[in-house]
Design a protein around this motif. Structure first.
Motif, mmCIF file in Angstrom:
data_model
loop_
_atom_site.group_PDB
_atom_site.id
_atom_site.type_symbol
_atom_site.label_atom_id
_atom_site.label_comp_id
_atom_site.label_asym_id
_atom_site.label_seq_id
_atom_site.Cartn_x
_atom_site.Cartn_y
_atom_site.Cartn_z
ATOM 1 N N TRP A 1 -45.539 10.126 -12.241
ATOM 2 C CA TRP A 1 -44.351 10.201 -13.094
ATOM 3 C C TRP A 1 -44.596 9.499 -14.431
ATOM 4 O O TRP A 1 -44.307 10.049 -15.496
ATOM 5 N N SER A 2 -45.123 8.273 -14.379
ATOM 6 C CA SER A 2 -45.356 7.521 -15.618
ATOM 7 C C SER A 2 -46.459 8.166 -16.463
ATOM 8 O O SER A 2 -46.413 8.115 -17.701
ATOM 9 N N ILE B 1 -39.227 15.579 -16.643
ATOM 10 C CA ILE B 1 -40.257 15.296 -15.643
ATOM 11 C C ILE B 1 -39.736 15.564 -14.239
ATOM 12 O O ILE B 1 -40.368 16.246 -13.438
ATOM 13 N N LEU C 1 -44.877 11.007 -18.327
ATOM 14 C CA LEU C 1 -44.059 10.487 -19.428
ATOM 15 C C LEU C 1 -44.943 10.103 -20.611
ATOM 16 O O LEU C 1 -44.630 10.438 -21.766
ATOM 17 N N TYR C 2 -46.045 9.410 -20.336
ATOM 18 C CA TYR C 2 -46.925 8.986 -21.422
ATOM 19 C C TYR C 2 -47.524 10.183 -22.156
ATOM 20 O O TYR C 2 -47.580 10.206 -23.390
ATOM 21 N N SER D 1 -48.808 3.718 -17.691
ATOM 22 C CA SER D 1 -49.219 4.920 -16.963
ATOM 23 C C SER D 1 -50.048 4.529 -15.740
ATOM 24 O O SER D 1 -51.247 4.262 -15.840
ATOM 25 N N VAL E 1 -32.836 11.466 -21.809
ATOM 26 C CA VAL E 1 -33.008 10.363 -20.870
ATOM 27 C C VAL E 1 -31.636 9.919 -20.383
ATOM 28 O O VAL E 1 -30.666 9.901 -21.152
ATOM 29 N N LYS F 1 -46.331 13.202 -22.451
ATOM 30 C CA LYS F 1 -45.318 13.914 -23.234
ATOM 31 C C LYS F 1 -45.016 13.185 -24.531
ATOM 32 O O LYS F 1 -44.877 13.794 -25.600
ATOM 33 N N VAL G 1 -35.753 10.955 -16.372
ATOM 34 C CA VAL G 1 -36.175 11.864 -17.436
ATOM 35 C C VAL G 1 -36.162 13.272 -16.849
ATOM 36 O O VAL G 1 -37.080 13.646 -16.110
#
Length: 685
Positions: A380-381, A349, A384-385, A376, A399, A387, A346
């Motif tokens: 990083w995860s 990120i 992502l969550y 999460s 992506v 966002k 991604v």
């Protein structure tokens, strides 16, 4: 019959290749076989490396190419394993559970033992041959006998280390036909790469230390800076060893787990390690390790081409337990087996970080969709969550992916009377695809008997129970979960009762299609194995032609130093791989352009996500609730659960934290229950 003949021929060729490794350090090979082969293969066009490539490089590349044809025929005509009940294989049962090697089966231990025997045999054979006339050699060189033995020991360690290097890159070639031929997947083979890497660096470090001590004792420390034009280049070997030590130090578990990014970026020193290794020994001798690295280069470049494409992210389902399900458009020809993984990038990120995740969708149920779940649990995860769950509107989300990669087939799941799936936390994600695969088979009216499924899942909090809803196919899929013998035992370890505030519905976020986004598709199209075989064979032929041209000028007009020649050969190898791979990739892209344009012009959400937010009163949801028992404030008694399975064949698959997988492996290997067949999934995110 054609595939059987190809398989038999490949087996004989592979056995002959392995026999060659055992014969290589013997006097018979050095004094008789190799001189005769070199005399008959001596050529103006291929020079000294001609015989080495014929003996060590060509057989493996031929096996890889013929293996691609074998796999293509299997894909074309339907490659199905026997789906009947089979006895539990003792060779696949764990024999070692805790220790530096992790969970090891009897079969893995057997092959590891054979590899160590090969190294020990090679070491003793080389030393025996070199020490035969060590006294005369020492007197001629003006050395003490122990000094001469030290020098020969260092040489022997270098020769044996090259054996490890020859096998080092096969396990990390994700799209390898060689791995698929022997029934392995890249994610399951990572530990073999780790084992061989540790052995190789131990031997190479000892090799370097032997020569440093030898030069110090004989007052030849100036050899450290030697870069020979014809002979071995000491300085190149030292630079390569330093790069290898850097990788080795950062791959230790204490560093890798706490500072993964340091490990990941440092591991790219493998490029310098290989380049200076070739400069150190010369290209002719480097051909011994060339096959594995050659196949790895092809696979790595294909992954690079795929990673440059933006894929079409259609929707994301936000779960209340800080988990998100990403849903991509997929080309129908992309088929993946349960427990397959994809690597995701991604750019919003990090443009450099690639993270692997388990695919939760089923290619039989969802022909035009690919889904994955991200919980999460890290920086990083978590980014992502946050966002995706942001209340601000999002028009698009860029992506890129690599893959999918996965095990060869899933029919072994049907070989048991009962399938026990044990998960901890986000380790449940591989089981979603397994259950959906068996649900498809149960709903398709197949005559094959579907095993009873017992899913044991442990969560820290009751809000994590929302992940169980991902087992159900999305709306629009006409399957009935009640047709599957499914029993779910969910354990919430840190709460004494249900929290009513946690019962929040899933939320779906839609993304507007972008003109440059493409569906997830096979990098080489529907005939990927055939195209891969074409790339391997055609690139190697082009590589040989470039070598022949340079060798011709080398012998007639110009004289190059050994390192310069090696540099040209490495450049030619990269050019041949890049040219043939690009040509095949562009041809497949042209063939798929019309179909891709149709998907890009899709203005409405796909049918599989209409009314994507599931109604709690729906029949599938009620069937899932009836099959689920929730236990609060306790942990599952794994030993009791497994020993209560009285069926003749019980498949046990564990996914999640290492401690949990080790506990399950210890139970299955205890010998108290012979009907248990264990399998571990350690490559889970």
């Amino acid at each position: 019959m054609v595939r059987s003949a190809i398989k038999l021929f490949l087996l004989l060729l592979f056995l002959g290749y392995m026999m060659l490794w055992f014969m290589m350090p013997t006097k018979l090979c050095f004094d008789h076989w190799l001189p005769k082969i070199r005399a008959k293969t001596k050529s103006t066009y291929f020079g000294q490396q001609g015989s080495t490539m014929l003996i060590y490089t060509f057989p493996i590349l031929f096996i890889a190419t013929l293996g691609c044809i074998y796999l293509h025929l299997g894909k074309k005509h339907g490659d199905h394993n026997v789906e009947g009940r089979v006895p539990t294989s003792k060779l696949k049962q764990p024999v070692m559970v805790k220790g530096p090697l992790g969970i090891v089966s009897w079969m893995e231990l057997s092959f590891l033992t054979m590899f160590v025997v090969l190294l020990a045999w090679s070491t003793t054979s080389y030393l025996n041959g070199m020490f035969t006339h060590i006294d005369q050699m020492a007197s001629r060189s003006g050395l003490l006998v122990w000094e001469a033995k030290l020098e020969m020991s260092g040489l022997t360690l270098g020769l044996v280390g090259n054996i490890c290097l020859a096998f080092l890159f096969f396990p990390v070639t994700r799209g390898s036909s060689v791995l698929r031929l022997i029934g392995l997947s890249s994610e399951a083979s990572i530990k073999y790469h780790i084992w061989v890497g540790h052995i190789a660096m131990t031997i190479f470090t000892a090799h370097g230390l032997c020569y440093l001590v030898f030069w110090a004792k004989t007052e030849q420390l100036s050899q450290v800076l030697k870069w020979g034009k014809i002979e071995v280049s000491n300085m190149a070997g030292e630079i390569g060893l330093v790069c290898g030590l850097g990788m080795w130090a950062t791959c230790l578990p204490q560093i890798r787990r706490k500072m993964f990014e340091l490990f990941y970026y440092t591991h790219h020193l493998y490029i310098l390690f290989i380049v200076f290794f070739v400069f150190h020994v010369g290209f002719s001798y480097a051909c011994i390790m060339l096959p594995g690295f050659y196949l790895f280069l092809i696979d790595r470049y294909l992954r690079f081409l795929q990673s440059q494409q933006r894929v079409s992210l259609v929707a994301a389902r936000i779960l209340p337990c800080q988990t998100v399900e990403l849903n991509f458009c997929k080309s129908p020809e992309v088929n993946h087996s349960p427990r397959s993984i994809i690597f995701v990038n991604v750019p919003a990120i990090s443009k450099l970080q690639w993270h692997p995740f388990t695919i939760t969708s089923n290619s039989n149920m969802d022909t035009d969709k690919l889904s994955m779940v991200v919980k999460s649990e890290g920086r990083w995860s978590s980014d992502l969550y946050h966002k995706l769950s942001s209340p601000l509107p999002m028009d698009g989300f860029q992506v890129s992916i690599e893959g999918p990669y996965g095990p060869p087939a899933s029919t072994h799941l049907l070989r048991h009377d009962i399938l026990v799936l044990l998960s901890g936390g986000s380790g449940i994600t591989p089981f979603i695809s397994i259950i959906r695969e068996l649900l498809f088979k149960a709903s398709s009216g197949s005559s094959t008997r579907i095993p009873h499924i017992l899913l044991i899942c442990a969560f820290k909090k009751s809000i994590d129970l929302a992940m169980l809803e991902l087992i159900l196919p999305v709306s629009g899929t006409t399957v009935d979960i009640s047709s599957l013998q499914l029993q779910i035992e969910a354990y919430v370890t840190r709460e004494k009762g249900a929290d009513e505030d946690n019962h929040k519905p899933l939320r779906t976020v839609w993304f507007k299609p972008d003109a440059i986004d493409a569906p997830v598709s096979a990098i080489l199209g529907p005939n990927s194995w055939l195209c891969l075989g074409l790339i391997i064979s055609s690139s190697f032929v082009m590589f040989l032609l470039l070598i022949a041209i340079l060798s011709r000028y080398h012998n007639s007009n110009m004289v190059y130093a050994s390192s310069a020649t090696a540099g040209f050969y490495m450049l030619f190898m990269c050019l041949a791989i890049a040219m043939t791979t690009n040509a095949t990739f562009l041809w497949n892209k042209k063939q798929n352009r019309k179909r891709l344009r149709q998907i890009r012009n899709m203005d409405t959400p796909p049918v599989w996500f209409n009314n994507g937010d599931r109604e709690l009163e729906s029949l599938p949801y009620q069937s899932l609730l009836q099959a689920t028992n929730v236990h609060y404030g306790e942990r599952p008694d794994l030993k009791k659960i497994l020993f209560e399975c009285k069926e003749s064949s019980v498949g046990v698959i564990a996914s999640g934290p290492r401690e949990m997988r080790q506990e399950v492996a210890a139970i299955c290997s205890s010998g108290l229950a012979d009907n248990l067949q264990f399998e571990s999934i350690s490559f889970t995110w």
